[in-house]
Design a protein around this motif. Structure first.
Motif, PDB file in Angstrom:
ATOM      1  N   ILE A  27       0.867  -1.120   0.054  1.00 25.34           N
ATOM      2  CA  ILE A  27       0.039   0.000  -0.156  1.00 25.34           C
ATOM      3  C   ILE A  27       1.023   1.368   0.131  1.00 25.34           C
ATOM      4  O   ILE A  27       0.481   2.228  -0.647  1.00 25.34           O
ATOM      5  N   PRO A  28       1.921   1.394   0.665  1.00 26.73           N
ATOM      6  CA  PRO A  28       2.778   2.498   0.847  1.00 26.73           C
ATOM      7  C   PRO A  28       3.349   2.866  -0.537  1.00 26.73           C
ATOM      8  O   PRO A  28       3.461   3.869  -0.991  1.00 26.73           O
ATOM      9  N   VAL A  29       3.872   1.839  -1.184  1.00 30.55           N
ATOM     10  CA  VAL A  29       4.339   1.690  -2.610  1.00 30.55           C
ATOM     11  C   VAL A  29       3.350   2.456  -3.391  1.00 30.55           C
ATOM     12  O   VAL A  29       3.601   3.547  -4.317  1.00 30.55           O
ATOM     13  N   LEU A  30       2.017   1.816  -3.274  1.00 31.58           N
ATOM     14  CA  LEU A  30       1.016   2.414  -4.318  1.00 31.58           C
ATOM     15  C   LEU A  30       0.721   4.048  -4.061  1.00 31.58           C
ATOM     16  O   LEU A  30       0.438   4.589  -5.067  1.00 31.58           O
ATOM     17  N   VAL A  31       0.743   4.410  -2.900  1.00 33.61           N
ATOM     18  CA  VAL A  31       0.339   5.761  -2.634  1.00 33.61           C
ATOM     19  C   VAL A  31       1.404   6.554  -3.026  1.00 33.61           C
ATOM     20  O   VAL A  31       1.032   7.523  -3.510  1.00 33.61           O
ATOM     21  N   ALA A  32       2.624   5.922  -2.799  1.00 37.46           N
ATOM     22  CA  ALA A  32       3.880   6.943  -3.475  1.00 37.46           C
ATOM     23  C   ALA A  32       3.940   7.081  -4.896  1.00 37.46           C
ATOM     24  O   ALA A  32       4.320   8.015  -5.442  1.00 37.46           O
ATOM     25  N   PHE A  33       3.330   6.051  -5.773  1.00 38.36           N
ATOM     26  CA  PHE A  33       3.207   6.067  -7.083  1.00 38.36           C
ATOM     27  C   PHE A  33       2.033   6.687  -7.689  1.00 38.36           C
ATOM     28  O   PHE A  33       1.826   7.009  -8.901  1.00 38.36           O
ATOM     29  N   VAL A  34       0.969   7.075  -6.850  1.00 35.22           N
ATOM     30  CA  VAL A  34      -0.190   7.675  -7.475  1.00 35.22           C
ATOM     31  C   VAL A  34       0.101   8.883  -8.118  1.00 35.22           C
ATOM     32  O   VAL A  34      -0.540   8.956  -9.484  1.00 35.22           O
ATOM     33  N   PRO A  35       0.676   9.959  -7.821  1.00 31.56           N
ATOM     34  CA  PRO A  35       0.916  11.151  -8.479  1.00 31.56           C
ATOM     35  C   PRO A  35       1.689  10.720  -9.987  1.00 31.56           C
ATOM     36  O   PRO A  35       1.308  11.478 -10.991  1.00 31.56           O
ATOM     37  N   GLY A  36       2.669  10.227 -10.002  1.00 29.82           N
ATOM     38  CA  GLY A  36       3.571   9.483 -11.310  1.00 29.82           C
ATOM     39  C   GLY A  36       2.477   8.856 -12.240  1.00 29.82           C
ATOM     40  O   GLY A  36       2.318   9.155 -13.437  1.00 29.82           O
ATOM     41  N   LEU A  37       1.691   8.045 -11.698  1.00 23.89           N
ATOM     42  CA  LEU A  37       0.897   7.127 -12.615  1.00 23.89           C
ATOM     43  C   LEU A  37      -0.266   8.202 -12.860  1.00 23.89           C
ATOM     44  O   LEU A  37      -0.696   7.976 -14.069  1.00 23.89           O
TER      45      LEU A  37
END
Length: 311
Positions: free
Chosen positions: A297-307
């Motif tokens: 989950i933290p990895v997904l949160v970190a990648f949200v703006p980039g995606l």
């Protein structure tokens, strides 16, 4: 909300909710190996939240860090992370988290160094009390028997590892009870439970004010014993393993009216004598997979703006 702040908030929520959910779970004693995995995933998620927040905060505050973190990223992705970022707070957050990470590493190094020093002392004591006999060329896999009035047995990790048992234990344990005791200690060695103990002790000592790390240390010490009990009981039976525990600890007062030093031993004996029903394999698989998703989950949160920027 800034991504670093969202990650910190997620880390706090995980640190608060994770131990409470695991404490209320009715399957942890039934499946100690799954519970060990779940605890490791919760702690890994908290540490990952802090690490990702530190990295993104440092990238926001300093151009040199930003160049390394976003080197292969398109300009739109960089702007998505930098928009709305608070410079002064980003620098402070990055420095505080970096110091916390360095402190965690120092505590882990201290814990491992202390364990190695204690191990060297015990090995030196073994060399004096149980010297190598003529004709012995290697200590690998050696079972060391020590003269002693107290029934005890332990696994001494290192190179080479050794299994140590006292003569009092040999006199007290009957038949397959000694085999069950040795299988218990070998279970610790095969699962590398010493590393779990070192890591949990380092985090709890470095951050005593963080409840999740103190709970992690306490549960590691309890669950590794249950897991080793199960490994021994699968080979030699629950009754034999329970009797070995009773014989080994009967003279230590743990079964008295106030068994303070090792209160977990009576609970382990009761668990072996009244074994709880194991979870179905599919249920264990679901719990294992759910726990593995927590650090994702933290990895997904970190990648949200980039995606979003790429989409």
């Amino acid at each position: 909300m800034m991504v670093p702040a969202a990650l910190l908030l997620l880390g706090v929520l995980t640190a608060l909710a994770g131990p409470r959910l695991l404490a209320r779970a009715d399957w942890s004693d039934r499946e100690p190996v799954v519970a060990l995995w779940a605890w490791q995933c919760v702690v890994a998620a908290v540490l990952l939240c802090c690490a990702l927040s530190m990295t993104l905060s440092a990238a926001t505050a300093w151009q040199v860090v930003r160049g390394h973190v976003f080197a292969p990223a398109p300009r739109g992705v960089v702007e998505a992370y930098m928009s709305g970022a608070a410079g002064p707070w980003a620098a402070t957050t990055a420095v505080v988290l970096a110091l916390a990470g360095a402190w965690s590493g120092a505590m882990l190094v201290r814990e491992i160094a202390g364990a190695r020093a204690r191990r060297r002392l015990r090995r030196a004591e073994l060399a004096v009390r149980a010297p190598r006999l003529p004709g012995e060329t290697s200590d690998a896999g050696r079972l060391v028997v020590l003269e002693g009035e107290r029934a005890d047995a332990w696994w001494l990790p290192g190179t080479p590892p050794r299994m140590v048992v006292t003569t009092a234990a040999l006199r007290r344990l009957k038949g397959r009870q000694l085999d069950a005791l040795l299988a218990h200690e070998q279970g610790h060695a095969l699962a590398r439970h010493d590393w779990l103990r070192h890591t949990s002790a380092a985090l709890a000592a470095g951050f005593p004010q963080v409840p999740v790390f103190a709970a992690f240390r306490g549960e590691m010490h309890r669950l590794v014993e249950l897991a080793a009990d199960d490994m021994a009981s699968r080979r030699f039976g629950r009754l034999t393993t329970a009797l070995a525990l009773v014989e080994l600890n009967e003279d230590r007062g743990v079964f008295g009216p106030s068994p303070a030093p090792q209160a977990h031993v009576p609970q382990r004996v009761h668990r072996l004598l009244t074994p709880p029903d194991r979870l179905a394999p599919l249920h264990r698989l679901r719990l294992t997979a759910t726990a593995a998703l927590v650090p994702v989950i933290p990895v997904l949160v970190a990648f949200v703006p980039g995606l979003r920027a790429l989409g």
